[in-house]
Design a protein around this motif. Structure first.
Motif, PDB file in Angstrom:
ATOM      1  N   SER A  21      36.731  48.271   0.475  1.00 14.08           N
ATOM      2  CA  SER A  21      37.754  47.830   1.424  1.00 14.08           C
ATOM      3  C   SER A  21      37.562  46.375   1.819  1.00 14.08           C
ATOM      4  O   SER A  21      38.533  45.613   1.945  1.00 14.08           O
ATOM      5  CB  SER A  21      37.730  48.714   2.677  1.00 14.08           C
ATOM      6  N   THR A  22      36.298  45.967   1.997  1.00 11.44           N
ATOM      7  CA  THR A  22      36.011  44.581   2.370  1.00 11.44           C
ATOM      8  C   THR A  22      36.446  43.609   1.284  1.00 11.44           C
ATOM      9  O   THR A  22      37.100  42.589   1.553  1.00 11.44           O
ATOM     10  CB  THR A  22      34.511  44.401   2.651  1.00 11.44           C
ATOM     11  N   LEU A  23      36.098  43.922   0.041  1.00  9.74           N
ATOM     12  CA  LEU A  23      36.470  43.044  -1.076  1.00  9.74           C
ATOM     13  C   LEU A  23      37.982  43.020  -1.289  1.00  9.74           C
ATOM     14  O   LEU A  23      38.558  41.978  -1.612  1.00  9.74           O
ATOM     15  CB  LEU A  23      35.751  43.496  -2.342  1.00  9.74           C
ATOM     16  N   LYS A  24      38.613  44.161  -1.108  1.00  8.47           N
ATOM     17  CA  LYS A  24      40.074  44.219  -1.267  1.00  8.47           C
ATOM     18  C   LYS A  24      40.761  43.338  -0.233  1.00  8.47           C
ATOM     19  O   LYS A  24      41.720  42.618  -0.543  1.00  8.47           O
ATOM     20  CB  LYS A  24      40.541  45.670  -1.141  1.00  8.47           C
ATOM     21  N   GLU A  25      40.271  43.393   1.003  1.00 13.76           N
ATOM     22  CA  GLU A  25      40.842  42.553   2.058  1.00 13.76           C
ATOM     23  C   GLU A  25      40.628  41.077   1.757  1.00 13.76           C
ATOM     24  O   GLU A  25      41.492  40.245   2.038  1.00 13.76           O
ATOM     25  CB  GLU A  25      40.230  42.919   3.409  1.00 13.76           C
ATOM     26  N   MET A  26      39.477  40.742   1.194  1.00 10.78           N
ATOM     27  CA  MET A  26      39.195  39.334   0.880  1.00 10.78           C
ATOM     28  C   MET A  26      40.126  38.796  -0.189  1.00 10.78           C
ATOM     29  O   MET A  26      40.455  37.602  -0.203  1.00 10.78           O
ATOM     30  CB  MET A  26      37.735  39.186   0.441  1.00 10.78           C
ATOM     31  N   LEU A  27      40.578  39.658  -1.100  1.00  7.77           N
ATOM     32  CA  LEU A  27      41.489  39.213  -2.160  1.00  7.77           C
ATOM     33  C   LEU A  27      42.816  38.714  -1.598  1.00  7.77           C
ATOM     34  O   LEU A  27      43.484  37.879  -2.218  1.00  7.77           O
ATOM     35  CB  LEU A  27      41.759  40.360  -3.143  1.00  7.77           C
ATOM     36  N   ILE A  28      43.222  39.233  -0.436  1.00 11.10           N
ATOM     37  CA  ILE A  28      44.511  38.840   0.141  1.00 11.10           C
ATOM     38  C   ILE A  28      44.328  38.037   1.425  1.00 11.10           C
ATOM     39  O   ILE A  28      45.243  37.944   2.241  1.00 11.10           O
ATOM     40  CB  ILE A  28      45.385  40.080   0.406  1.00 11.10           C
ATOM     41  N   SER A  29      43.152  37.467   1.605  1.00  9.50           N
ATOM     42  CA  SER A  29      42.894  36.630   2.777  1.00  9.50           C
ATOM     43  C   SER A  29      42.643  35.202   2.311  1.00  9.50           C
ATOM     44  O   SER A  29      42.559  34.908   1.115  1.00  9.50           O
ATOM     45  CB  SER A  29      41.677  37.155   3.547  1.00  9.50           C
ATOM     46  N   ASN A  30      42.493  34.296   3.285  1.00  4.98           N
ATOM     47  CA  ASN A  30      42.241  32.893   2.920  1.00  4.98           C
ATOM     48  C   ASN A  30      40.843  32.675   2.352  1.00  4.98           C
ATOM     49  O   ASN A  30      40.497  31.558   1.987  1.00  4.98           O
ATOM     50  CB  ASN A  30      42.473  31.976   4.123  1.00  4.98           C
ATOM     51  N   THR A  31      40.064  33.746   2.284  1.00  4.65           N
ATOM     52  CA  THR A  31      38.775  33.639   1.581  1.00  4.65           C
ATOM     53  C   THR A  31      39.016  33.323   0.108  1.00  4.65           C
ATOM     54  O   THR A  31      38.303  32.513  -0.486  1.00  4.65           O
ATOM     55  CB  THR A  31      37.989  34.957   1.695  1.00  4.65           C
ATOM     56  N   VAL A  32      40.028  33.957  -0.458  1.00  8.43           N
ATOM     57  CA  VAL A  32      40.368  33.748  -1.872  1.00  8.43           C
ATOM     58  C   VAL A  32      41.661  32.961  -2.021  1.00  8.43           C
ATOM     59  O   VAL A  32      41.734  31.994  -2.790  1.00  8.43           O
ATOM     60  CB  VAL A  32      40.482  35.102  -2.602  1.00  8.43           C
ATOM     61  N   LEU A  33      42.674  33.359  -1.279  1.00  7.19           N
ATOM     62  CA  LEU A  33      43.980  32.716  -1.418  1.00  7.19           C
ATOM     63  C   LEU A  33      43.982  31.319  -0.803  1.00  7.19           C
ATOM     64  O   LEU A  33      43.313  31.061   0.192  1.00  7.19           O
ATOM     65  CB  LEU A  33      45.057  33.563  -0.741  1.00  7.19           C
ATOM     66  N   SER A  34      44.771  30.451  -1.421  1.00  3.97           N
ATOM     67  CA  SER A  34      44.902  29.076  -0.951  1.00  3.97           C
ATOM     68  C   SER A  34      46.323  28.836  -0.469  1.00  3.97           C
ATOM     69  O   SER A  34      47.284  29.377  -1.037  1.00  3.97           O
ATOM     70  CB  SER A  34      44.577  28.104  -2.088  1.00  3.97           C
TER      71      SER A  34
END
Length: 487
Positions: free
Chosen positions: A40-53
């Protein structure tokens, strides 16, 4: 996808460790609570500004697409100081007919759908299109494209891009997104029974909105495979939108259910009002607005449905495939009438307000991204290029022949709709306009006589053109006539 973007995720190894432990050969595969938290943590990071620009206007977009047997996927990214970073993702499940496409057409469809989805980012900019299907490198040099490929190429012509081939190993994200297959989860409340009173069930109410929309989408799939007049009948924007919402899996269509009330915003009204002022019968737009007004009387129509009876037969018993073909022809003919009325309004407005309009260029402009987009706007341009003084599109050979071919089906659909009690305001008003426009003499003499009787508005005799007279119809009163009231 997570592994591909791990360089952007702080402490990736620590977060993902519970899942990596599952891959150790000497341990049984057991999905623990720690694994669920990591996932769940990694999935959330995929759609957060952690990954997205956030998109930057000065950076070049990179659109990467892919297709599988069940879906299509795309990643929109930009080159940043940290490398290429994603801006957004896109995926879509293929329809039943789309799954029958060749590999080339599936990959081509992935490009077209991704460009449509990210249009607001890509229009007016130059971007790089990446695909792992090598033949698509030569997209611009396709010789003699046919049917849907021709339409897709035409749609992509308004964009500026270069095509770059990448290997499947480099196309990880789009490939993963293309393999997400969504199952239909539409649940309907079966406790609401249609036609519980003594009246026969309303054929419109018998289709819940999600079912009707899905039906439209599936019929459009069938139509897309037809050969006759395909290039002219496809691709109006609202029909394309019907495809999309008709395949909605778990979204707002589920909640709409029996909601039949349409919100009125104003664009149709803004067109209908000046058409009345200019005396141009833009009847299809008018009927569309009135249909929305009728839908807003929800409480009244619900009450009326319980007491007002319709025809005894409300179900079509004939050949379904044949009737769908008649409906397709009726839709095509009605679309032509709508465009013809629209250009009549433009021409009259140009006269009234001293505008100089290039009707062919207007048609070409609309073909791109307007809500009234349609492929045969190209034929409209050709009609006005050939005859700039064309008074009505119906008088152009292309549209005249198309109407003649569709006319029999058009009349059958309107007659059947009346027989079954199904309101088809736009089909019906389009046909009424066509029959009126092709009539050299209309029964307006009775209307003029009535107006002269109750308001002394005068009338003109065929034997005395240009001379307006008033008749004392009752034998009482004077012979007063109105020479200034021209409404």
């Amino acid at each position: 996808m997570v592994g591909w973007y791990r360089r952007f995720i702080p402490r990736f190894a620590s977060i993902a460790k519970p899942m990596y432990n599952l891959l150790e050969g000497d341990k049984a595969f057991r999905w623990s609570h720690e694994c669920e938290i990591a996932f769940s943590t990694l999935k959330e990071m995929l759609i957060s500004n952690t990954v997205l620009s956030h998109p930057h206007p000065d950076r070049t977009y990179v659109l990467t697409t892919d297709a599988s047997m069940v879906g299509i996927g795309a990643e929109l990214a930009q080159q940043t100081p940290e490398g290429i970073r994603p801006v957004a993702y896109f995926s879509k499940t293929l329809s039943k007919s789309e799954r029958k496409y060749s590999v080339y057409d599936k990959e081509f469809l992935a490009i077209v759908m991704a460009v449509r989805h990210f249009r607001h980012h890509l229009i007016g900019t130059k971007f790089c299109l990446r695909t792992d299907h090598r033949p698509l490198q030569f997209l611009a040099n396709t010789k003699d494209p046919w049917s849907k490929r021709a339409r897709w190429i035409m749609e992509l012509e308004e964009y500026s891009f270069t095509v770059e081939y990448i290997t499947s190993r480099e196309n990880v994200v789009a490939d993963a997104l293309s393999r997400l297959e969504y199952e239909k989860t539409l649940n309907f409340d079966e406790s609401e029974k249609i036609g519980q009173n003594n009246n026969p069930p309303n054929p419109i109410a018998a289709f819940r909105l999600p079912e009707a929309a899905t039906l439209v989408a599936s019929i459009r799939d069938d139509w897309s495979m037809e050969e006759s007049m395909k290039a002219q009948q496809r691709d109006p924007l609202l029909m394309e939108i019907s495809d999309i919402v008709g395949r909605d899996q778990v979204g707002p269509l589920v909640d709409m259910k029996n909601q039949s009330m349409v919100v009125k915003k104003g664009t149709g009204k803004w067109t209908a009002i000046p058409s009345l002022g200019l005396g141009i019968p833009v009847t299809l737009i008018g009927e569309s607005v009135f249909a929305r007004c009728l839908s807003s009387l929800k409480d009244e129509t619900v009450t009326a449905s319980k007491s007002l009876k319709g025809p005894s037969t409300t179900k079509y018993e004939g050949d379904k495939k044949e009737m769908l073909e008649h409906i397709r022809q009726a839709l095509y003919a009605s679309k032509i009438i709508s465009y013809a009325q629209g250009f009549m309004l433009l021409r009259e407005a140009a006269k009234e307000y001293n505008w100089t309009l290039n009707y062919g260029s207007i048609a070409l402009m609309w073909r791109g991204g307007c809500i009234i987009r349609s492929v045969f706007l190209g034929n409209i341009k050709e009609a006005f290029d050939k005859n700039p003084g064309l008074t009505n599109l119906l008088l152009d050979d292309f549209f005249k022949d198309a109407i003649h071919r569709s006319q029999a089906s058009w009349r059958k659909v309107c007659a059947m709709a009346v027989t079954l009690g199904i309101p088809t305001p736009c089909f019906s008003t389009a046909l009424a306009f066509y029959d009126g426009y092709r009539s050299g003499s209309l029964p307006a003499n009775l209307i003029q006589a009535q107006r002269d009787y109750f308001g002394a508005h005068t009338y003109e005799l065929l034997s005395k053109p240009g001379q307006f007279i008033h008749t004392n119809w009752t034998g009482h009163g004077g012979s007063v006539s109105s020479s200034t009231y021209t409404a």
